[in-house]
Design a protein around this motif. Structure first.
Motif, mmCIF file in Angstrom:
data_model
loop_
_atom_site.group_PDB
_atom_site.id
_atom_site.type_symbol
_atom_site.label_atom_id
_atom_site.label_comp_id
_atom_site.label_asym_id
_atom_site.label_seq_id
_atom_site.Cartn_x
_atom_site.Cartn_y
_atom_site.Cartn_z
ATOM 1 N N LEU A 85 -79.822 11.778 -3.105
ATOM 2 C CA LEU A 85 -79.065 12.984 -2.786
ATOM 3 C C LEU A 85 -78.032 13.278 -3.865
ATOM 4 N N ALA A 86 -78.088 14.500 -4.386
ATOM 5 C CA ALA A 86 -77.122 14.943 -5.392
ATOM 6 C C ALA A 86 -76.321 16.115 -4.848
ATOM 7 N N THR A 87 -75.014 16.072 -5.087
ATOM 8 C CA THR A 87 -74.186 17.247 -4.837
ATOM 9 C C THR A 87 -73.211 17.404 -5.991
ATOM 10 N N LYS A 88 -72.397 18.468 -5.919
ATOM 11 C CA LYS A 88 -71.553 18.821 -7.062
ATOM 12 C C LYS A 88 -70.185 19.275 -6.586
ATOM 13 N N GLY A 89 -69.193 19.105 -7.453
ATOM 14 C CA GLY A 89 -67.860 19.631 -7.234
ATOM 15 C C GLY A 89 -67.389 20.366 -8.481
ATOM 16 N N SER A 90 -66.302 21.071 -8.351
ATOM 17 C CA SER A 90 -65.611 21.859 -9.399
ATOM 18 C C SER A 90 -65.987 23.324 -9.379
ATOM 19 N N GLY A 91 -67.058 23.704 -8.659
ATOM 20 C CA GLY A 91 -67.494 25.096 -8.628
ATOM 21 C C GLY A 91 -67.129 25.839 -7.353
ATOM 22 N N TRP A 92 -66.337 25.212 -6.474
ATOM 23 C CA TRP A 92 -65.923 25.882 -5.237
ATOM 24 C C TRP A 92 -65.111 27.129 -5.560
ATOM 25 N N VAL A 93 -65.369 28.208 -4.827
ATOM 26 C CA VAL A 93 -64.643 29.468 -5.001
ATOM 27 C C VAL A 93 -63.866 29.740 -3.715
ATOM 28 N N GLY A 94 -62.543 29.618 -3.799
ATOM 29 C CA GLY A 94 -61.728 29.776 -2.598
ATOM 30 C C GLY A 94 -61.465 31.214 -2.207
ATOM 31 N N ASN A 95 -61.696 32.141 -3.134
ATOM 32 C CA ASN A 95 -61.453 33.567 -2.871
ATOM 33 C C ASN A 95 -62.761 34.343 -2.925
ATOM 34 N N ALA A 96 -63.733 33.845 -2.175
ATOM 35 C CA ALA A 96 -65.088 34.391 -2.244
ATOM 36 C C ALA A 96 -65.126 35.890 -1.958
ATOM 37 N N GLU A 97 -64.378 36.338 -0.974
ATOM 38 C CA GLU A 97 -64.417 37.762 -0.623
ATOM 39 C C GLU A 97 -63.908 38.621 -1.776
ATOM 40 N N GLU A 98 -62.876 38.177 -2.465
ATOM 41 C CA GLU A 98 -62.346 38.932 -3.589
ATOM 42 C C GLU A 98 -63.341 38.960 -4.747
ATOM 43 N N VAL A 99 -63.987 37.834 -5.006
ATOM 44 C CA VAL A 99 -64.984 37.798 -6.085
ATOM 45 C C VAL A 99 -66.161 38.690 -5.740
ATOM 46 N N ARG A 100 -66.607 38.629 -4.477
ATOM 47 C CA ARG A 100 -67.733 39.453 -4.045
ATOM 48 C C ARG A 100 -67.416 40.938 -4.193
ATOM 49 N N ALA A 101 -66.156 41.283 -3.959
ATOM 50 C CA ALA A 101 -65.751 42.693 -4.030
ATOM 51 C C ALA A 101 -65.390 43.130 -5.442
ATOM 52 N N GLY A 102 -65.493 42.206 -6.399
ATOM 53 C CA GLY A 102 -65.153 42.549 -7.775
ATOM 54 C C GLY A 102 -63.664 42.611 -8.036
ATOM 55 N N LYS A 103 -62.856 42.060 -7.147
ATOM 56 C CA LYS A 103 -61.405 42.093 -7.313
ATOM 57 C C LYS A 103 -60.862 40.852 -8.025
ATOM 58 N N ALA A 104 -61.736 39.878 -8.278
ATOM 59 C CA ALA A 104 -61.330 38.654 -8.968
ATOM 60 C C ALA A 104 -62.476 38.190 -9.849
ATOM 61 N N ASP A 105 -62.144 37.547 -10.953
ATOM 62 C CA ASP A 105 -63.148 37.049 -11.894
ATOM 63 C C ASP A 105 -63.711 35.716 -11.399
ATOM 64 N N LEU A 106 -65.042 35.595 -11.434
ATOM 65 C CA LEU A 106 -65.686 34.377 -10.927
ATOM 66 C C LEU A 106 -65.249 33.155 -11.709
ATOM 67 N N TRP A 107 -65.320 33.220 -13.048
ATOM 68 C CA TRP A 107 -65.133 32.017 -13.846
ATOM 69 C C TRP A 107 -63.715 31.472 -13.745
ATOM 70 N N SER A 108 -62.746 32.344 -13.513
ATOM 71 C CA SER A 108 -61.378 31.865 -13.341
ATOM 72 C C SER A 108 -61.090 31.478 -11.898
#
Length: 330
Positions: A85-108
């Protein structure tokens, strides 16, 4: 299903890995369970997820849905000990709704690979997965703003605590891989045994703004020269580009994979597929499975059971040396 050694760990993992990215969101629970059941019945044992899977498919999705679904599948089947089993960390996005709406940059918006962040993220992943450890823990998106010493020290503490057996890196530049290796060796910390990058038969534009995520000729050479590091090739089917004509003209495919060389490579895949009575996607997957320099592990992430069923025949598609030469020289 054949197995290969992961790096030089002695661990035998399925030559074809199964990605659970969309399980629990775009892929419903019953269909996800059916894919997992079929994969393991066929002898598959290498399952891949991440803590951020998948925040983007639907309003209200936050990440963690895939791990939670896998936890329920493990509880139902009792197969946790049969799965690498493999999983990953560091890519969690805490402001998903803002990113989805284009109000925040994904990479930052990624949570990053700080020591406390990774330790907390893995504890959360283990809770969702219903297990006390994962076999492989990746830094999902290389974090240039956090000192590598901090990240590697945290990963070493995670391994020492028995919460992960091995570490890996994903979406990372080759020079960073070498820096990671040297720091780990100098400090007695675990060295990555896997690098997970996008890789397929088509050759990406080396000047693409996604060049850190897509395997380059230089990175292939690096993995070839370091046989303790396995290449896990994600998106080998390029989201259906090979089999769905409309997707060949889509921005996703042509943005990184356009140009006359890839026109020739697509034509070669189509020609060989017609001769073999296979789909172009099956030919590409068989080509990836046939690679030996370096040996790599394709990672498929079927959204539908039909996608899984379309990919599996590639395991029995034997490409001759002449077939491989034809594809390589296109």
């Amino acid at each position: 299903m054949r197995t290969v050694e992961l790096g030089r760990t002695g661990e035998q993992v399925s030559h074809l890995a199964l990605g659970a990215m969309l399980m629990g969101t775009s892929t419903g629970e019953a269909e996800s369970f059916e894919i997992l059941d079929r994969y393991t019945t066929a002898g598959g044992n290498f399952v891949d997820t991440a803590n951020c899977y998948a925040w983007w498919p639907r309003p209200g999705d936050t990440g963690g849905e895939s791990e939670s679904l896998l936890g329920r599948w493990f509880a139902r089947t009792g197969k946790r000990d049969e799965i690498f089993l493999a999983t990953k960390g560091s890519g969690w996005v805490g402001n998903a709704e803002e990113v989805r709406a284009g109000k925040a940059d994904l990479w930052s918006s990624f949570e990053g690979a700080g020591g406390d962040t990774l330790r907390r993220a893995l504890d959360d992943s283990l809770r969702r997965l219903g297990t006390d450890h994962v076999d492989l823990y990746y830094v999902h998106v290389d974090d240039l703003s956090t000192p590598l010493e901090e990240t590697l020290s945290a990963l070493a503490s995670i391994v020492a605590a028995g919460k992960a057996r091995y570490i890996g890196w994903s979406n990372v530049r080759t020079w960073r891989l070498e820096r990671i290796r040297q720091l780990a060796l100098a400090n007695g910390w675990p060295v990555p045994v896997a690098v997970q990058q996008q890789h397929s038969y088509l050759r990406a534009d080396p000047y693409s703004d996604r060049d850190f995520s897509i395997v380059s000729a230089e990175q292939l050479d690096y993995v070839r020269r370091h046989d303790d590091l396995s290449l896990v090739a994600y998106s080998p089917m390029l989201k259906g580009l090979y089999d769905v004509p409309a997707k060949r003209a889509a921005e996703y495919g042509r943005g990184s994979y356009g140009g006359p060389e890839n026109d020739a490579r697509l034509a070669a895949v189509d020609k060989l597929a017609a001769e073999l009575g296979a789909t172009p996607g099956q030919v590409v997957l068989a080509w990836l499975l046939a690679q030996t320099a370096p040996c790599l592990i394709p990672l498929i992430g079927p959204r539908l059971l039909s996608h899984y069923e379309a990919a599996i025949p590639a395991l029995d598609l034997e490409l001759t040396p002449e077939h491989l030469e034809f594809l390589d020289n296109a």
